[in-house]
Scaffold this motif. Sequence first.
Motif, PDB file in Angstrom:
ATOM      1  N   ARG A   1      23.280 133.826  -5.521  1.00 47.66           N
ATOM      2  CA  ARG A   1      23.334 132.531  -4.862  1.00 47.66           C
ATOM      3  C   ARG A   1      24.138 132.650  -3.574  1.00 47.66           C
ATOM      4  N   ALA A   2      23.735 131.866  -2.561  1.00 52.22           N
ATOM      5  CA  ALA A   2      24.402 131.850  -1.270  1.00 52.22           C
ATOM      6  C   ALA A   2      24.944 130.460  -0.988  1.00 52.22           C
ATOM      7  N   TYR A   3      26.175 130.400  -0.446  1.00 59.36           N
ATOM      8  CA  TYR A   3      26.824 129.146  -0.094  1.00 59.36           C
ATOM      9  C   TYR A   3      27.360 129.233   1.331  1.00 59.36           C
ATOM     10  N   ASP A   4      27.404 128.091   2.003  1.00 62.32           N
ATOM     11  CA  ASP A   4      28.024 128.008   3.317  1.00 62.32           C
ATOM     12  C   ASP A   4      29.537 128.083   3.138  1.00 62.32           C
ATOM     13  N   VAL A   5      30.196 129.028   3.817  1.00 61.83           N
ATOM     14  CA  VAL A   5      31.633 129.217   3.618  1.00 61.83           C
ATOM     15  C   VAL A   5      32.443 128.048   4.171  1.00 61.83           C
ATOM     16  N   LEU A   6      31.872 127.274   5.085  1.00 62.61           N
ATOM     17  CA  LEU A   6      32.618 126.185   5.706  1.00 62.61           C
ATOM     18  C   LEU A   6      32.721 124.962   4.808  1.00 62.61           C
TER      19      LEU A   6
ATOM     20  N   PRO B   1      19.816 137.429   4.368  1.00 65.71           N
ATOM     21  CA  PRO B   1      20.940 136.584   3.956  1.00 65.71           C
ATOM     22  C   PRO B   1      20.782 135.116   4.355  1.00 65.71           C
ATOM     23  N   LEU B   2      19.862 134.818   5.268  1.00 66.47           N
ATOM     24  CA  LEU B   2      19.642 133.437   5.686  1.00 66.47           C
ATOM     25  C   LEU B   2      18.696 132.692   4.750  1.00 66.47           C
ATOM     26  N   LYS B   3      17.730 133.422   4.168  1.00 64.58           N
ATOM     27  CA  LYS B   3      16.704 132.771   3.372  1.00 64.58           C
ATOM     28  C   LYS B   3      16.643 133.240   1.923  1.00 64.58           C
ATOM     29  N   GLY B   4      17.190 134.413   1.645  1.00 60.81           N
ATOM     30  CA  GLY B   4      17.098 134.964   0.300  1.00 60.81           C
ATOM     31  C   GLY B   4      15.783 135.645   0.012  1.00 60.81           C
ATOM     32  N   THR B   5      14.977 135.906   1.039  1.00 59.57           N
ATOM     33  CA  THR B   5      13.699 136.588   0.850  1.00 59.57           C
ATOM     34  C   THR B   5      13.903 138.097   0.840  1.00 59.57           C
ATOM     35  N   VAL B   6      12.975 138.808   0.172  1.00 61.16           N
ATOM     36  CA  VAL B   6      13.117 140.248  -0.042  1.00 61.16           C
ATOM     37  C   VAL B   6      12.650 141.032   1.178  1.00 61.16           C
ATOM     38  N   ARG B   7      13.495 141.954   1.631  1.00 61.34           N
ATOM     39  CA  ARG B   7      13.130 142.869   2.702  1.00 61.34           C
ATOM     40  C   ARG B   7      12.715 144.234   2.165  1.00 61.34           C
ATOM     41  N   PHE B   8      13.387 144.700   1.121  1.00 61.77           N
ATOM     42  CA  PHE B   8      12.946 145.918   0.440  1.00 61.77           C
ATOM     43  C   PHE B   8      13.442 145.885  -0.992  1.00 61.77           C
TER      44      PHE B   8
ATOM     45  N   GLY C   1      29.362 136.767   7.309  1.00 61.82           N
ATOM     46  CA  GLY C   1      28.472 135.952   8.120  1.00 61.82           C
ATOM     47  C   GLY C   1      28.578 134.464   7.847  1.00 61.82           C
ATOM     48  N   GLU C   2      29.806 133.967   7.588  1.00 56.90           N
ATOM     49  CA  GLU C   2      30.065 132.566   7.276  1.00 56.90           C
ATOM     50  C   GLU C   2      29.289 132.090   6.058  1.00 56.90           C
ATOM     51  N   ARG C   3      29.101 133.022   5.129  1.00 62.05           N
ATOM     52  CA  ARG C   3      28.485 132.691   3.861  1.00 62.05           C
ATOM     53  C   ARG C   3      29.259 133.351   2.723  1.00 62.05           C
ATOM     54  N   VAL C   4      29.141 132.763   1.546  1.00 62.31           N
ATOM     55  CA  VAL C   4      29.691 133.349   0.334  1.00 62.31           C
ATOM     56  C   VAL C   4      28.522 133.643  -0.591  1.00 62.31           C
ATOM     57  N   PHE C   5      28.414 134.896  -1.025  1.00 64.15           N
ATOM     58  CA  PHE C   5      27.340 135.315  -1.919  1.00 64.15           C
ATOM     59  C   PHE C   5      27.944 135.675  -3.264  1.00 64.15           C
ATOM     60  N   ILE C   6      27.326 135.189  -4.325  1.00 59.52           N
ATOM     61  CA  ILE C   6      27.806 135.528  -5.660  1.00 59.52           C
ATOM     62  C   ILE C   6      26.635 136.033  -6.506  1.00 59.52           C
ATOM     63  N   GLN C   7      26.959 136.921  -7.437  1.00 61.10           N
ATOM     64  CA  GLN C   7      25.970 137.460  -8.366  1.00 61.10           C
ATOM     65  C   GLN C   7      26.452 137.209  -9.787  1.00 61.10           C
TER      66      GLN C   7
ATOM     67  N   TRP D   1      20.617 128.999  -1.078  1.00 59.29           N
ATOM     68  CA  TRP D   1      19.437 129.550  -1.744  1.00 59.29           C
ATOM     69  C   TRP D   1      19.848 130.337  -2.974  1.00 59.29           C
ATOM     70  N   GLN D   2      18.843 130.667  -3.799  1.00 56.29           N
ATOM     71  CA  GLN D   2      19.057 131.502  -4.986  1.00 56.29           C
ATOM     72  C   GLN D   2      17.920 132.498  -5.093  1.00 56.29           C
ATOM     73  N   TYR D   3      18.283 133.709  -5.523  1.00 58.66           N
ATOM     74  CA  TYR D   3      17.270 134.754  -5.751  1.00 58.66           C
ATOM     75  C   TYR D   3      17.492 135.389  -7.109  1.00 58.66           C
ATOM     76  N   GLN D   4      16.405 135.628  -7.816  1.00 54.84           N
ATOM     77  CA  GLN D   4      16.443 136.420  -9.046  1.00 54.84           C
ATOM     78  C   GLN D   4      15.133 137.166  -9.167  1.00 54.84           C
ATOM     79  N   ARG D   5      15.242 138.465  -9.289  1.00 49.94           N
ATOM     80  CA  ARG D   5      14.042 139.284  -9.388  1.00 49.94           C
ATOM     81  C   ARG D   5      13.309 138.968 -10.680  1.00 49.94           C
ATOM     82  N   PRO D   6      11.992 138.712 -10.626  1.00 48.84           N
ATOM     83  CA  PRO D   6      11.249 138.390 -11.850  1.00 48.84           C
ATOM     84  C   PRO D   6      11.127 139.604 -12.766  1.00 48.84           C
ATOM     85  N   GLY D   7      10.996 139.325 -14.054  1.00 53.24           N
ATOM     86  CA  GLY D   7      10.769 140.391 -15.030  1.00 53.24           C
ATOM     87  C   GLY D   7      11.976 141.246 -15.280  1.00 53.24           C
TER      88      GLY D   7
END
Length: 385
Positions: free
Chosen positions: A165-170, A214-221, A152-158, A176-182
């Motif tokens: 973390r998500a980066y624009d591939v262009l 993938p656009l915002k890094g918010t949790v869906r499930f 989706g024109e993004r690069v995701f790394i863990q 954005w960055q996500y890390q589950r707390p605890g």
Amino acid sequence: MTLIRANLVNLSPVASRLTRLALSAAVVAVLAACGSSKPSPAALESLTPTVRVATQWSHRIGSVEGQQILAARNGQVTAASSDGDIVSFDIASGKERWRAKAGADLTAAVGSDGRYAAVVTQANELLAFDQGKQVWREKLPGRVITAPLVAGERVFIQSVDRSVRAYDVLDGRWLWQYQRPGGEPLALANAGVITAFRDTLLVGQGPRLVGLDPLKGTVRFDVNVGTPRGTNEVERLADLVGPLARVDDEACVRTFQLNVACLELNRGSLRWSRPQAGRMAVAADERIVVGADGADRLTAWKAENGDLLWRVDRFTYRSLSAPAVWGNRVVVGDGKDYLHVLAADDGRTVGRIELDAPLVAAPVVDGDTLLVLTRKGTLYALRAN
């Protein structure tokens, strides 16, 4: 005791060298087989093959250390050597489409959507390529050993601390960055889970599978795949092991040293789980799920309900790779350079081929072609009669 070996990363910022040494000792004491000698691998069975596997084409890309990922998209497969050579081939013909050089040794490779590709170097730099031409590089805040995901024109790394973390591939812009707390204080220094399901990003967070926007890094499930147990942090280590096996709207995955489970991705819910202490990824299709335990006993379950289909112990202590489901066959590599072909319905061995080295990536199926990458850096495209 089941033999499971693990590489661990201590995520605590205040951990002392003594603590790290103690944890290393715990790995030896808790996860290695009881006793100092390693069990002898099972001998090869006598075999009159009914399935013959032949090499359609092969290319040497350079030696490979550690685990890699084969990225097969849009009729091409992309692979990388540990010293930074990245090559894409046409799957049908084996013709080279493009080649690139990272100019450094790699720790995570390779992610590709068929056009763009991404790798991570030992200096923690994320490099992106467009048809072999480097377009940007970005310094990362932590170590990465799981191959990037390009989608989706993004690069995701863990990272090994499980942050995503998500980066624009262009242009390489950080999004954005996500890390589950605890999170747990230890992580498995092994390829984790990061993949796409429709418009959802799937990532492993310890023993949990998290679906992100993938656009915002918010949790869906956020679904618990396995509940760690044990008396210390090493015994409770239970990261999801990549690559995850996708089958339409479902996925199956291993939780390190704990279980194998299948999930329904639309609802983000667990369908079934079966105990199996192992460290390698599982394979699945709409009929079966296959995985090896720490002693290399290979088990197949019915995909619909997790009922036992078959179990074989002919490959014990042969250091099995992650398997693949290849039509009506199951294939798995071993530490003695052989690729074994089993009947998917009952687990009997129907074929075998010797390669130039053990596998370093989970086998990938593309139509009738099986793609495998060995430690010597040979990429094989195989066909069966």
